[in-house]
Design an enzyme around this catalytic site. Structure first.
Site: not given
Ligand code: UD1
Ligand code: CA
Length: 453
Positions: A9, A11, A15
């Site tokens: 977890a 990242g 985006r």
């Protein structure tokens, strides 16, 4: 066999374009990572190790109540690097399931199948055949046996024709992870430490890689942007609606139904369009929920009909009530059987007795109403004096005239009548009448003021 769950977890989730870390974005009102932890816990693992990076403190805070080993990956150098970070706390025996904080919907059954399939060789993975494999790691097989995983960017034209992809979910023996992870290198197109390289290492060690496919594709779908989040939410809602309908719930249109929690229901319960159910709710036999209602942590007993656009939060509703349209039941509203609550009526922290009615424009807060009393349109319990809350009690068979203000603390006795428009500041005796309003002025042939010239 002891099980460890490793959740990646770290990242950034750039985006999403959000101040909230990606794994805290809600799906069905629960953070993405919350879904994964919820499923992981049902496997009763020895440990849940979560690798965090970006927004770490917020993520840790959000799960402060959970038994989780947090491991930091300060720099994101690849999925292999992420799992390397767990080595100091990773048990040396048993199996690890490797999951992702942004792949929220993998099911318990699928993970159990993966564990079962992996237990002999000590390594297994979830793969999937897809129409468009662009971007995914490809599964390289020989004589049907998995040999390695080639990332899309590293794959040649022929390998890119392969439609079987790596979902990224694995089950691996911890002893092997301790052996393989230190050997990963970043000699690839992306210059990352690929976790996928452990597959070829296992094959080199003479192990056969077990593989299974998930029951549903959404189980292995990840979330990178808000479009994918919305799409996954939609798939999850359709899936839940389908499950509920199979169990006998009448949902008028499954595409316009949202469950953000759990729902227990009896026989012949009917839910009209655009209803949202949150938290844990229960609906008895023959309950009908009208269009546009929102129910949160609410229990409604059999036979009650709720008209459209009513909102419930932590309410308990008896049998055969008639509620709405446009009613609002707030925390600790407790309604007995046969109660009527009508449009623009708000009930908070109040008990309403059998067959009592408040049909129009009323606020009942911190009140207790007996049986078969009628609360006239526009009645307000003035429960708040600006500093403290006070209680209003109304007996059985009372009649409160329209537009009355009941200034708490105050008691209205059994069978008492309050005249319309009264401001009641003193207790009203049983069977008595209380009216508190100025005398009506009557002037015949009254001349209204005229406009000045
Ligand atoms: C990975 C797989 C690929 C697979 C795909 C499935 C590798 C090398 N490739 O690719 O075969 O088809 O997933 O979606 O594993 N993460 C970290 N730290 C890092 C890097 C990633 O925590 O240093 C987390 C990310 O937050 C994300 C997950 O790992 O949740 C996957 O990372 P991502 O970069 O999306 O993997 P892919 O390159 O898509
Ligand atoms: Ca990547």
């Amino acid at each position: 066999m002891s099980i460890t769950v490793i959740i990646l977890a770290a990242g950034k989730g750039t985006r999403m374009k959000s101040a909230l870390p990606k794994v805290l974005q809600p799906l069905a009102n629960t953070p993405l990572l919350g879904h994964v932890i919820h499923t992981a816990k049902q496997l009763h693992p020895k440990r849940i190790i979560t690798i965090y990076g970006h927004g770490g403190e917020l993520v840790k805070q959000a799960f402060a109540d959970e038994q989780i080993d947090w491991v930091e990956q300060a720099e994101q150098l690849g999925t292999g690097h992420a799992v390397q970070m767990t080595l100091p706390v990773l048990p040396t025996d048993g199996l690890s399931l490797i999951l992702y904080g942004d792949v929220p919907l993998v099911s318990l059954q699928t993970l159990q199948r993966l564990l079962e399939a992996s237990k002999d060789s000590g390594i297994g993975m979830i793969t999937l055949n897809v129409e468009d494999p662009t971007g995914y790691g490809r599964i390289i097989r020989q004589d049907g046996k998995i040999q390695s995983i080639i990332e899309h960017k590293d794959a040649n034209a022929e390998q890119r024709q392969i439609h079987e992809i790596n979902t990224g979910i694995y089950c691996v023996s911890n002893a092997k992870l301790h052996q393989w992870l230190p050997k990963l290198s970043n000699h690839n197109v992306q210059g990352e430490y690929y976790l996928t390289d452990i597959i070829a290492m296992a094959v080199a060690d003479g192990l056969e890689i077990a593989s299974i496919e998930p029951e549903f594709r959404f189980e292995v779908e990840g979330v990178n942007d808000r479009l994918q989040l919305a799409r996954l939410e939609c798939e999850w809602q359709n899936y839940q609606a389908e499950q509920l309908m199979r169990q006998g719930l009448h949902i008028v249109d499954p595409h316009r139904f949202d469950l953000r929690g759990s729902l227990k229901f009896g026989c012949d319960v009917r839910i009209d369009i655009n209803v949202i159910i949150e938290g844990d709710c229960e609906l008895g036999d023959n309950v009908q929920i009208g269009a546009g209602c929102v129910l949160k942590n609410t229990k409604i007993a059999s036979g009650t009909v709720v008209q459209p656009y009513s909102v419930f939060d932590s309410a308990i509703v008896g049998q055969n009530n008639q509620i709405g349209p446009f009613s609002r039941l707030r925390p600790n509203a407790v309604l007995a059987d046969e109660v009527h609550i009508g449009n623009f009526v708000e009930v908070k922290n109040s008990r309403i007795g059998f067959a009592s009615k408040a049909n129009h424009f009323t606020y009942l807060g911190d009140a207790e109403v007996g049986c078969e009393s009628n609360i006239g349109a526009g009645t307000i319990t003035c429960n708040y004096d600006g500093a403290n809350k006070h209680k209003t009690t109304i007996g059985d068979h009372a009649f409160i005239g329209s537009n009355s203000a009941l200034v708490a603390p105050v008691h209205i006795g059994n069978g008492a009548t309050v005249g319309a428009g009264s401001v009641i500041t003193r207790d009203v005796e049983a069977q008595s009448l209380a009216v508190e309003r100025s005398k009506q002025v009557a002037r015949a042939n009254y001349q209204r003021p005229q406009k000045l010239k």
